[in-house]
Design a protein around this motif. Structure first.
Motif, mmCIF file in Angstrom:
data_model
loop_
_atom_site.group_PDB
_atom_site.id
_atom_site.type_symbol
_atom_site.label_atom_id
_atom_site.label_comp_id
_atom_site.label_asym_id
_atom_site.label_seq_id
_atom_site.Cartn_x
_atom_site.Cartn_y
_atom_site.Cartn_z
ATOM 1 N N THR A 108 1.091 1.375 -6.816
ATOM 2 C CA THR A 108 0.499 2.081 -7.951
ATOM 3 C C THR A 108 1.260 3.386 -8.166
ATOM 4 O OG1 THR A 108 -1.683 1.146 -7.474
ATOM 5 C CG2 THR A 108 -1.610 3.077 -8.912
ATOM 6 N N PHE A 109 1.709 3.599 -9.386
ATOM 7 C CA PHE A 109 2.470 4.803 -9.724
ATOM 8 C C PHE A 109 1.603 5.664 -10.649
ATOM 9 C CE2 PHE A 109 5.420 1.415 -8.800
ATOM 10 C CZ PHE A 109 6.347 2.012 -7.958
ATOM 11 N N GLU A 110 1.398 6.910 -10.242
ATOM 12 C CA GLU A 110 0.487 7.798 -10.971
ATOM 13 C C GLU A 110 1.255 8.851 -11.771
ATOM 14 O OE1 GLU A 110 -2.155 9.427 -8.073
ATOM 15 O OE2 GLU A 110 -3.403 7.620 -7.968
ATOM 16 N N ASN A 111 0.580 9.273 -12.859
ATOM 17 C CA ASN A 111 1.099 10.356 -13.721
ATOM 18 C C ASN A 111 2.522 10.072 -14.177
ATOM 19 O OD1 ASN A 111 -1.344 11.755 -13.274
ATOM 20 N ND2 ASN A 111 -0.513 12.733 -11.416
ATOM 21 N N ARG A 233 3.947 10.248 -8.151
ATOM 22 C CA ARG A 233 3.874 9.709 -6.797
ATOM 23 C C ARG A 233 3.590 8.219 -6.850
ATOM 24 N NH1 ARG A 233 -1.836 11.035 -3.796
ATOM 25 N NH2 ARG A 233 -3.260 10.403 -5.480
ATOM 26 N N ALA A 234 3.803 7.561 -5.688
ATOM 27 C CA ALA A 234 3.572 6.122 -5.557
ATOM 28 C C ALA A 234 2.631 5.870 -4.400
ATOM 29 C CB ALA A 234 4.880 5.384 -5.340
ATOM 30 N N LEU A 235 1.663 4.952 -4.612
ATOM 31 C CA LEU A 235 0.688 4.580 -3.594
ATOM 32 C C LEU A 235 0.811 3.096 -3.295
ATOM 33 C CD1 LEU A 235 -2.429 6.418 -5.109
ATOM 34 C CD2 LEU A 235 -0.798 7.317 -3.432
ATOM 35 N N ALA A 236 0.608 2.744 -2.040
ATOM 36 C CA ALA A 236 0.627 1.341 -1.620
ATOM 37 C C ALA A 236 -0.773 0.923 -1.234
ATOM 38 C CB ALA A 236 1.584 1.138 -0.449
ATOM 39 N N THR A 237 -1.203 -0.263 -1.694
ATOM 40 C CA THR A 237 -2.538 -0.780 -1.392
ATOM 41 C C THR A 237 -2.496 -1.527 -0.072
ATOM 42 O OG1 THR A 237 -3.001 -0.986 -3.751
ATOM 43 C CG2 THR A 237 -4.432 -2.197 -2.240
ATOM 44 N N ALA A 238 -3.364 -1.116 0.874
ATOM 45 C CA ALA A 238 -3.433 -1.765 2.182
ATOM 46 C C ALA A 238 -4.384 -2.964 2.114
ATOM 47 C CB ALA A 238 -3.906 -0.768 3.241
ATOM 48 N N ASP A 239 -4.506 -3.677 3.250
ATOM 49 C CA ASP A 239 -5.370 -4.858 3.298
ATOM 50 C C ASP A 239 -6.830 -4.511 3.070
ATOM 51 O OD1 ASP A 239 -3.133 -6.368 3.796
ATOM 52 O OD2 ASP A 239 -3.373 -6.304 5.983
ATOM 53 N N TRP A 247 5.456 7.770 -1.523
ATOM 54 C CA TRP A 247 6.604 8.426 -2.148
ATOM 55 C C TRP A 247 6.105 9.447 -3.161
ATOM 56 C CZ3 TRP A 247 7.829 8.541 -7.346
ATOM 57 C CH2 TRP A 247 9.093 9.040 -7.682
ATOM 58 N N THR A 248 6.827 10.546 -3.291
ATOM 59 C CA THR A 248 6.516 11.565 -4.302
ATOM 60 C C THR A 248 7.807 11.998 -4.981
ATOM 61 O OG1 THR A 248 6.731 13.423 -2.774
ATOM 62 C CG2 THR A 248 4.545 12.389 -2.951
ATOM 63 N N GLU A 249 7.655 12.609 -6.147
ATOM 64 C CA GLU A 249 8.823 13.059 -6.890
ATOM 65 C C GLU A 249 9.523 14.238 -6.214
ATOM 66 O OE1 GLU A 249 7.728 14.432 -10.737
ATOM 67 O OE2 GLU A 249 6.169 15.786 -10.007
ATOM 68 N N ASP A 250 8.843 14.889 -5.260
ATOM 69 C CA ASP A 250 9.457 15.999 -4.543
ATOM 70 C C ASP A 250 10.610 15.553 -3.641
ATOM 71 O OD1 ASP A 250 7.617 17.659 -5.736
ATOM 72 O OD2 ASP A 250 6.177 17.512 -4.079
ATOM 73 N N GLN A 251 10.714 14.261 -3.388
ATOM 74 C CA GLN A 251 11.791 13.768 -2.542
ATOM 75 C C GLN A 251 13.145 13.803 -3.247
ATOM 76 O OE1 GLN A 251 8.805 10.398 -0.675
ATOM 77 N NE2 GLN A 251 10.981 10.052 -0.477
ATOM 78 N N GLU A 252 13.135 14.038 -4.559
ATOM 79 C CA GLU A 252 14.372 14.186 -5.329
ATOM 80 C C GLU A 252 15.280 12.961 -5.216
ATOM 81 O OE1 GLU A 252 15.194 16.631 -7.370
ATOM 82 O OE2 GLU A 252 13.315 17.709 -7.003
ATOM 83 N N ASN A 253 14.683 11.784 -5.351
ATOM 84 C CA ASN A 253 15.487 10.554 -5.357
ATOM 85 C C ASN A 253 14.856 9.562 -6.341
ATOM 86 O OD1 ASN A 253 13.215 9.764 -3.949
ATOM 87 N ND2 ASN A 253 14.225 9.755 -1.961
ATOM 88 N N GLY A 268 -2.939 4.049 -13.817
ATOM 89 C CA GLY A 268 -1.515 4.246 -13.602
ATOM 90 C C GLY A 268 -0.769 2.944 -13.794
ATOM 91 N N VAL A 269 0.472 2.935 -13.421
ATOM 92 C CA VAL A 269 1.290 1.728 -13.498
ATOM 93 C C VAL A 269 1.101 0.938 -12.209
ATOM 94 C CG1 VAL A 269 3.618 0.814 -13.731
ATOM 95 C CG2 VAL A 269 2.943 2.848 -15.019
ATOM 96 N N ILE A 270 0.567 -0.284 -12.332
ATOM 97 C CA ILE A 270 0.294 -1.133 -11.163
ATOM 98 C C ILE A 270 1.309 -2.272 -11.147
ATOM 99 C CG2 ILE A 270 -1.377 -2.616 -10.015
ATOM 100 C CD1 ILE A 270 -3.590 -0.974 -11.246
ATOM 101 N N ALA A 271 2.025 -2.386 -10.035
ATOM 102 C CA ALA A 271 3.034 -3.436 -9.863
ATOM 103 C C ALA A 271 2.647 -4.298 -8.665
ATOM 104 C CB ALA A 271 4.418 -2.818 -9.655
#
Length: 455
Positions: A108-111, A233-239, A247-253, A268-271
């Motif tokens: 899930t990608f937010e904002n 930022r990016a979130l991963a859904t657990a079991d 991951w966050t945009e502060d990582q500059e990548n 947000g954007v759900i993949a």
């Protein structure tokens, strides 16, 4: 010819019968025959496949499959899809092989802002104009063509192919051109009807070079589509359905991954089913990128999104079985007679041989037999169809047979050849010997009937 005088009903050899009784018997006989035939047919079409489905051990939780090979075989031991199960036999058929793997991650990608979607169309094999060499349509070919047994499709506008070596040229123009090129096959480079087969290795890049990557830190690939955005930022859904920040945009990548479905929702954007998650340095991309290059980066990049190889791991880590045989269902055939197999091959048979994206889809398998996978599997729906197919004809058969037995026991044919229920026929009134007897059927005439017989 003189008009015949109507014969009164009482003078007919076989008087009119009771239509309701006769019609009921005929209808029940027809229902009994049709329902018994249906029970025999459904034994093969529904009952036995249902039993095999429940005994197969196939999990209802889908895995993921990617088509690797699709071809026609003249002598088949198995087929991916047949149009009529009762006539299924050995012979020519189409076969699809797939790579079977476990499901990837849900991200899930937010904002996300400044989003862009880009579809890089390849060649539509179904609708693309083709040239048949046997019809002398190859004598003026110019460009890059993908040929299959003398039938060539122009891919010049969709792909740019770079190659080093070619085979000896074949001249498709001239008096014997159609005979010379009747078996033209593979990738061909043609100039005014003279074609040279391109030898491996070669590289065909899709002409999709204007993908806007400027100010984008998330790139998601899905078949022939690319989603790009600037996310926070990016979130991963657990079991357990909990979401963990990965991951966050502060990582500059730049985060790049290959996902099955990408949806833009209020959350947000759900993949879903994301694999090959990688991190790219910002200087690895310019303002515009090539579709082929982005696919290359998502596969070969060694800087993984998750060093533990759990979240969006490389596809090879999830692989269960290479070259599994794909069937449309447990039987490998359908009885709908609606060209279902043709549509199935069009959607699931994309193996990348036409330089388009390979088909990627949910599939089902049994842990004891991973070399066989099915695309359609629904135990609940199978059980529902089994109930309908067993209860409906059985009830009709039993009810019709019951009514026929009831009619046999209760219906009789009188001396006047009419059908009646027992107990409803007229009963003669017995008077004294030597006197007249009046039929009960004539009492309704006000006593004026002369139906008299001596006892």
């Amino acid at each position: 010819m003189p008009k015949q005088k109507p014969i009164p009903p009482e003078d007919l050899i076989i008087p009119p019968q009771d239509n309701r009784i006769c019609g009921t018997i005929c209808m029940c006989q027809m229902t009994a025959v049709l329902s018994s035939v249906a029970l025999v047919y459904l034994t093969v079409a529904v009952y036995m496949p249902t039993l095999r489905a429940f005994q197969s051990g196939i999990s209802e939780v889908p895995a993921m499959c990617t088509t690797t090979r699709h071809f026609k075989n003249d002598n088949c031991e198995w087929g991916t899809c047949g149009e009529w199960c009762l006539s299924k036999s050995s012979g020519a058929c189409e076969q699809i092989y797939v790579n079977l793997r476990r499901n990837g991650s849900e991200l899930t990608f937010e904002n996300c802002t400044n989003s862009a979607n880009k579809t890089c169309y390849g060649i539509d094999q179904e609708n693309a104009k083709s040239s048949r060499c046997i019809a002398d349509e190859c004598k003026n070919l110019t460009g890059t063509f993908n040929c299959t047994l003398g039938q060539c499709i122009n891919i010049t506008d969709a792909f740019e192919c770079v190659f080093m070596n070619t085979e000896l040229p074949l001249k498709c123009s001239g008096r014997r051109g159609k005979i010379t090129c009747i078996d033209l096959d593979g990738l061909q480079s043609c100039v005014r009807g003279t074609c040279e087969k391109i030898r491996i290795p070669y590289n065909c890049d899709r002409r999709c070079v204007d993908i806007p990557t400027r100010n984008k830190n998330v790139i998601l690939l899905s078949g022939d589509k690319v989603f790009l955005s600037q996310c926070q930022r990016a979130l991963a859904t657990a079991d357990d359905d909990d979401k963990k920040e990965i991951w966050t945009e502060d990582q500059e990548n730049i985060l790049i991954a290959s996902c099955y479905i990408i949806e833009n929702t209020t959350q947000g954007v759900i993949a879903s089913d994301c694999i090959n998650g990688s991190l790219l340095s910002k200087d690895s991309l310019t303002d515009l990128a090539n579709f082929t290059y982005l696919n290359y980066l998502s596969v070969v990049n060694t800087d993984l999104l998750d060093p533990n190889r759990i979240i969006a791991p490389p596809e090879i880590d999830l692989l269960i079985k290479n070259e599994s045989k794909l069937h449309i269902n447990m039987e490998g055939c359908v009885n709908t007679l609606k060209d279902e197999c043709r549509d199935f091959f069009r959607e699931y048979g994309k193996d990348g041989s036409d330089h388009n994206a390979r088909a990627r889809f949910p599939c089902f398998y049994a842990e004891s037999e991973p070399e066989k996978v099915v695309a359609h599997f629904d135990l609940e729906g199978t059980y529902r169809h089994f109930l309908i197919a067993s209860i409906l004809p059985s009830v009709l058969f039993v009810a019709s047979c019951f009514i026929l037995v009831f009619c046999q026991k209760t219906v009789e044919v009188g001396d006047d050849a009419k059908m009646r229920f027992k107990g409803c026929s007229g009963v003669d009134l017995i008077i004294a010997p030597g006197e007249k007897s009046v039929s009960a059927n004539n009492l309704g005439d006000g006593g004026g009937g002369d139906s008299v017989m001596a006892l």
